[in-house]
Design an enzyme around this catalytic site. Structure first.
Site, PDB file in Angstrom:
ATOM      1  N   LYS A 119       6.079  -3.219   8.934  1.00 56.56           N
ATOM      2  CA  LYS A 119       5.006  -3.666   9.838  1.00 56.56           C
ATOM      3  C   LYS A 119       5.317  -3.264  11.275  1.00 56.56           C
ATOM      4  O   LYS A 119       4.417  -2.892  12.031  1.00 56.56           O
ATOM      5  CB  LYS A 119       4.813  -5.182   9.753  1.00 56.56           C
ATOM      6  CG  LYS A 119       4.130  -5.617   8.468  1.00 56.56           C
ATOM      7  CD  LYS A 119       3.762  -7.085   8.516  1.00 56.56           C
ATOM      8  CE  LYS A 119       3.176  -7.559   7.199  1.00 56.56           C
ATOM      9  NZ  LYS A 119       2.960  -9.007   7.158  1.00 56.56           N
ATOM     10  N   LYS A 202       1.014  -0.401  -1.662  1.00 63.99           N
ATOM     11  CA  LYS A 202       0.552  -1.726  -2.100  1.00 63.99           C
ATOM     12  C   LYS A 202      -0.902  -1.955  -1.702  1.00 63.99           C
ATOM     13  O   LYS A 202      -1.295  -1.581  -0.603  1.00 63.99           O
ATOM     14  CB  LYS A 202       1.446  -2.782  -1.417  1.00 63.99           C
ATOM     15  CG  LYS A 202       1.105  -4.209  -1.752  1.00 63.99           C
ATOM     16  CD  LYS A 202       2.036  -5.189  -1.043  1.00 63.99           C
ATOM     17  CE  LYS A 202       1.497  -5.582   0.327  1.00 63.99           C
ATOM     18  NZ  LYS A 202       2.226  -6.705   0.952  1.00 63.99           N
ATOM     19  N   LYS A 205      -4.664  -6.689   2.028  1.00 60.65           N
ATOM     20  CA  LYS A 205      -5.892  -7.179   2.657  1.00 60.65           C
ATOM     21  C   LYS A 205      -5.982  -6.755   4.107  1.00 60.65           C
ATOM     22  O   LYS A 205      -7.034  -6.865   4.713  1.00 60.65           O
ATOM     23  CB  LYS A 205      -6.013  -8.692   2.506  1.00 60.65           C
ATOM     24  CG  LYS A 205      -4.892  -9.517   3.107  1.00 60.65           C
ATOM     25  CD  LYS A 205      -5.205 -11.008   3.001  1.00 60.65           C
ATOM     26  CE  LYS A 205      -4.050 -11.867   2.552  1.00 60.65           C
ATOM     27  NZ  LYS A 205      -2.823 -11.784   3.359  1.00 60.65           N
TER      28      LYS A 205
HETATM   29  P1  TYM Z   1       0.247 -12.439   1.680  1.00 66.23           P
HETATM   30  O1  TYM Z   1      -0.797 -13.202   2.418  1.00 66.23           O
HETATM   31  O2  TYM Z   1       0.557 -11.061   2.091  1.00 66.23           O
HETATM   32  O3  TYM Z   1      -0.088 -12.397   0.142  1.00 66.23           O
HETATM   33  C1  TYM Z   1      -0.364 -13.574  -0.588  1.00 66.23           C
HETATM   34  C2  TYM Z   1       0.158 -13.471  -2.002  1.00 66.23           C
HETATM   35  O4  TYM Z   1      -0.426 -12.346  -2.664  1.00 66.23           O
HETATM   36  C3  TYM Z   1       0.600 -11.519  -3.214  1.00 66.23           C
HETATM   37  N1  TYM Z   1       0.166 -10.118  -3.113  1.00 66.23           N
HETATM   38  C4  TYM Z   1       0.118  -9.262  -4.135  1.00 66.23           C
HETATM   39  N2  TYM Z   1       0.416  -9.406  -5.435  1.00 66.23           N
HETATM   40  C5  TYM Z   1       0.235  -8.326  -6.232  1.00 66.23           C
HETATM   41  N3  TYM Z   1      -0.206  -7.123  -5.789  1.00 66.23           N
HETATM   42  C6  TYM Z   1      -0.514  -6.939  -4.497  1.00 66.23           C
HETATM   43  N4  TYM Z   1      -0.965  -5.776  -4.061  1.00 66.23           N
HETATM   44  C7  TYM Z   1      -0.362  -8.042  -3.603  1.00 66.23           C
HETATM   45  N5  TYM Z   1      -0.578  -8.207  -2.270  1.00 66.23           N
HETATM   46  C8  TYM Z   1      -0.240  -9.480  -1.996  1.00 66.23           C
HETATM   47  C9  TYM Z   1       1.820 -11.784  -2.343  1.00 66.23           C
HETATM   48  O5  TYM Z   1       3.010 -11.468  -3.016  1.00 66.23           O
HETATM   49  C10 TYM Z   1       1.672 -13.250  -2.061  1.00 66.23           C
HETATM   50  O6  TYM Z   1       2.186 -14.009  -3.140  1.00 66.23           O
HETATM   51  N6  TYM Z   1       4.583 -14.177   3.301  1.00 66.23           N
HETATM   52  C11 TYM Z   1       3.512 -14.474   2.409  1.00 66.23           C
HETATM   53  C12 TYM Z   1       2.802 -15.780   2.683  1.00 66.23           C
HETATM   54  C13 TYM Z   1       3.699 -16.974   2.748  1.00 66.23           C
HETATM   55  C14 TYM Z   1       4.300 -17.624   1.637  1.00 66.23           C
HETATM   56  C15 TYM Z   1       5.004 -18.727   2.175  1.00 66.23           C
HETATM   57  C16 TYM Z   1       4.292 -17.367   0.265  1.00 66.23           C
HETATM   58  C17 TYM Z   1       4.048 -17.672   3.851  1.00 66.23           C
HETATM   59  N7  TYM Z   1       4.836 -18.715   3.513  1.00 66.23           N
HETATM   60  C18 TYM Z   1       5.736 -19.586   1.343  1.00 66.23           C
HETATM   61  C19 TYM Z   1       5.011 -18.235  -0.553  1.00 66.23           C
HETATM   62  C20 TYM Z   1       5.726 -19.321  -0.012  1.00 66.23           C
HETATM   63  C21 TYM Z   1       2.471 -13.364   2.550  1.00 66.23           C
HETATM   64  O7  TYM Z   1       2.398 -12.671   3.521  1.00 66.23           O
HETATM   65  O8  TYM Z   1       1.581 -13.308   1.609  1.00 66.23           O
END
Ligand code: TYM
Length: 343
Positions: A119, A202, A205
């Site tokens: 990032k 990947k 969003k």
């Molecule tokens: P974020 O918002 O990027 O994504 C949310 C969840 O979606 C999953 N994900 C995917 N899974 C499969 N294929 C993909 N292309 C894909 N893109 C996203 C992510 O693995 C995630 O589970 N850091 C985290 C948010 C967070 C969090 C937490 C998660 C903050 N605190 C505590 C668990 C526990 C994040 O940026 O997710």
């Protein structure tokens, strides 16, 4: 005390950033498992708005997306009678524990995080925020506050989970057993959905410069069709799972099909044994995705007809979450040697 005294069931915690339109990657990697696991665990599902300010963003968008993501949790099957659905910034303990954990987290651990490096590389060096580097400590605070046992996430969060475990172990070692050590829970299929326009990256969003990158959960059927029919494939004809980067596009379509439809890889390949080419594969993927998203979109439309419903629910559930988070924060403060405030 590695367990919160009042903990009766194993706990799950997870979250999504309200930083864009939720994709089928978010659904297959995270939300779909949450809906299943809420019956096996005491569950906390958080809209992690504090994480979303670590890259440039628009305040009005953040507010709108925070509500949208919360409504999508419910639309994807999270039952508010059994799970706690709340907004991270509504429970102050998340910010506060982050600062306390900053005191014991070596900078070198954060500098090694691949998501930070990726990032940061996409921005001008002098505009990368301190928050972006500190992001995984906030994530550790999220998880550790609830004495979480399991964290259902997609594959890209594996390294952040490792860091959370390391921080918890370091704290427990320095100040005595305080935190439960959480485990990542990564689904066997759908944990690594790739971009339709670039199957080596990947599906994300936050990529908004390509119209054909991701299927969003709220895309209408005609857009779903357009995006999938344009998905990048290769010049071959064989419809089979493959690790070959040249064939990543077809592999990704098969992964999406399998994650929506169920069945083993062999069953999925057998299903396409008589297909005439990638066009047939794409048409079937359009169908399972459209059918899979239909109930989510219907539920979302129902939930959002009453403007106050989501806000009221978020207020109630933030109070529920704080009841679990605050005792952990107080225990941490005590262990770290802070003088208790007289109230
Ligand atoms: P974020 O918002 O990027 O994504 C949310 C969840 O979606 C999953 N994900 C995917 N899974 C499969 N294929 C993909 N292309 C894909 N893109 C996203 C992510 O693995 C995630 O589970 N850091 C985290 C948010 C967070 C969090 C937490 C998660 C903050 N605190 C505590 C668990 C526990 C994040 O940026 O997710």
């Amino acid at each position: 005390m590695s367990d919160n005294g009042s903990k009766q069931h194993k706990r799950v915690f997870s979250g999504v950033q309200p930083s864009g339109n939720l994709t089928i990657g978010n659904y297959l990697g995270a939300l779909k498992q949450w809906a299943r696991e809420q019956h096996n665990f005491e569950s906390f599902f958080c809209v992690v708005d504090l994480h979303a300010i670590t890259v440039p963003y628009d305040p009005a968008d953040l507010r709108a997306k925070t509500r949208e993501v919360a409504a999508l949790y419910l639309a994807c099957g999270i039952d508010p009678d059994i799970s706690t659905v709340f907004v991270q910034s509504h429970v102050r303990a998340h910010s506060e524990l982050t600062w306390l954990l900053n005191g014991i987290t070596p900078l070198g651990w954060l500098n090694r995080m691949t998501q930070f490096k990726d990032k940061a590389a996409k921005q001008q060096a002098d505009s990368v925020s301190t928050g972006l580097l500190d992001y995984p400590v906030l994530m550790a605070a999220d998880i550790l506050l609830y004495q979480t046992d399991a964290v259902p996430v997609g594959d890209d969060q594996r390294q952040h989970l490792e860091l959370t475990r390391d921080v918890a172990q370091r704290f427990n070692h320095m100040f005595g057993e305080t935190f439960t050590i959480p485990a990542a829970m990564i689904p066997p299929s759908g944990a690594r959905i790739k971009g339709l326009d670039d199957p080596t990256a990947k599906m994300s969003k936050s990529i908004t410069d390509s119209e054909y990158h991701a299927v969003y959960l709220l895309d209408p059927p005609n857009r779903i069709k357009k995006k999938i029919m344009r998905a990048v494939t290769d010049s071959g004809r064989e419809i089979a799972f493959s690790d070959d980067p040249e064939r990543a596009g077809v592999n990704n379509l098969l992964e999406i099909f399998q994650a929506f439809q169920g069945g083993t890889k062999e069953e999925v390949e057998a299903h396409f044994a008589n297909a005439r080419g990638y066009g047939d594969l794409k048409k079937e993927v359009v169908e399972v995705v459209t059918e899979g998203l239909k109930p989510i979109q219907q539920k979302y439309a129902e939930l959002t007809t009453d403007a106050g419903y989501i806000d009221n629910l978020l207020a109630d559930h933030a109070a529920r979450a704080a009841e679990v988070a605050n005792p952990t924060l107080e225990l941490v403060q005590e262990r770290m040697g802070f003088l208790k405030a007289r109230r």
